[in-house]
Write a protein that holds these residues in place. Structure first.
Motif, PDB file in Angstrom:
ATOM      1  N   GLU A 102      -6.816  -1.923   3.295  1.00 50.19           N
ATOM      2  CA  GLU A 102      -5.629  -1.965   2.435  1.00 50.19           C
ATOM      3  C   GLU A 102      -5.045  -0.587   2.145  1.00 50.19           C
ATOM      4  O   GLU A 102      -3.893  -0.488   1.711  1.00 50.19           O
ATOM      5  N   ARG A 222      -3.610  -3.695  -4.676  1.00 50.99           N
ATOM      6  CA  ARG A 222      -2.402  -3.964  -5.452  1.00 50.99           C
ATOM      7  C   ARG A 222      -2.725  -4.191  -6.929  1.00 50.99           C
ATOM      8  O   ARG A 222      -1.976  -3.774  -7.815  1.00 50.99           O
ATOM      9  N   ASP A 226      -1.411  -1.874 -10.101  1.00 50.43           N
ATOM     10  CA  ASP A 226      -0.746  -2.499 -11.252  1.00 50.43           C
ATOM     11  C   ASP A 226      -1.442  -2.126 -12.559  1.00 50.43           C
ATOM     12  O   ASP A 226      -0.784  -1.820 -13.561  1.00 50.43           O
ATOM     13  N   ALA A 241       0.809   4.237  -1.224  1.00 49.11           N
ATOM     14  CA  ALA A 241       0.920   2.988  -1.979  1.00 49.11           C
ATOM     15  C   ALA A 241       1.631   3.159  -3.310  1.00 49.11           C
ATOM     16  O   ALA A 241       1.963   2.163  -3.968  1.00 49.11           O
TER      17      ALA A 241
END
Length: 300
Positions: A102, A222, A226, A241
């Motif tokens: 990722e 992700r 966040d 990212a």
């Protein structure tokens, strides 16, 4: 002329794998006598004793263990030859399975996937997103054809693709930014760190600094981004990212005296290039091109 056939070697391996002649016969749907005959033919042809009986158990002799190691290599290579033949017979593959860590830059990945699909419109692509050793494990377990991973293969193909830069960041109102001075790792220990767990099902690995007294561990990058953006903790995040958050000020780099940034090497992995079809090769070619373009851009 070979004195022993591949089928005879397969029967020998089956006896060892399944713990005896009777068990092997049931597992590979052969008669017990045919398996005994195959083993006897190997022993006669090579003038070597493969098994010895100890009580009710049949065990490999020392010579048998050596022969089995060589036979395993021979059988594995034969399977690879058949796989190559099947690949050539099929022509363009219909399905491509890729495992990607990722932290690999998403924008770059999307460009590669789109270019591959443009060249092969009927190709179905299955993308497995993973963390740390997850993509490596997926390749080892034959769940994917290609992997992008921070790990390397002991046997197979490994090629360095790109370096990923990680930045220590927190929300601009986080208490660490309010200290008004440069920070050291001791300062970080009193604050919550957000980390991501290894997605491998087997033995996982840890990466980076994990010294905070309080940690929240999540399963996806992700989620990690966040949480940090909402001020719930600090973390080292891939720069690629969080470009939007850095530009808008939603995330601010921590002013550490050391280790403000760190880098991780990502590698291209696959087991046998001869078994990859044209679409897989096109994907790899575009991947290399985009990584080279990214490196050139970073060096400008």
């Amino acid at each position: 002329m070979l004195r022993v056939t591949l089928e005879q070697w397969r029967m020998l391996r089956a006896v060892v794998e399944h713990g005896g002649f009777n068990q092997a016969a049931k597992a590979i749907h052969k008669s017990q006598s045919s398996i005994h005959t195959a083993v006897q033919k190997i022993e006669t042809a090579l003038s070597v004793k493969l098994f010895q009986v100890e009580g009710r158990k049949t065990r490999l002799t020392e010579a048998g263990e050596m022969m089995l190691r060589r036979a395993n290599y021979l059988l594995d290579e034969a399977e690879k030859v058949e796989a190559v033949g099947q690949t050539l017979a099929k022509g363009v593959e219909s399905h491509l399975r890729i495992a990607v860590d990722e932290v690999f830059p998403q924008a770059l990945l999307y460009k590669v996937l789109e270019a591959t699909s443009q060249a092969y419109p009927l190709l179905r692509i299955e993308l497995v997103e993973s963390i740390l050793s997850g993509s490596f494990e997926a390749l080892q377990n034959a769940k994917v054809d290609i992997a992008i991973s921070p790990m390397v293969l002991a046997e197979g193909f490994s090629e360095q693709l790109c370096l990923v830069e990680f930045v220590a960041v927190a929300h601009p109102e986080h208490a660490l930014h309010q200290l008004g001075r440069e920070l050291n790792l001791e300062d970080l220990k009193s604050f919550r760190q957000i980390v991501v767990r290894d997605s491998a099902l087997g033995k996982g690995t840890d990466s980076g600094w994990l010294g905070a007294d309080q940690r929240w561990t999540v399963s996806h990058l992700r989620t990690m981004v966040d949480m940090v953006t909402q001020g719930l903790g600090f973390a080292w995040l891939p720069r690629s990212a969080i470009t939007t958050q850095l530009s808008s000020g939603a995330l601010v780099p921590l002013q550490l005296t050391h280790n403000r940034t760190r880098q991780a090497q990502l590698n291209l992995l696959f087991k046998d290039g001869d078994t990859l079809g044209p679409a897989a090769r096109a994907f790899i070619g575009e991947l290399r091109y985009q990584c080279m373009a990214l490196e050139a851009q970073d060096n400008d």
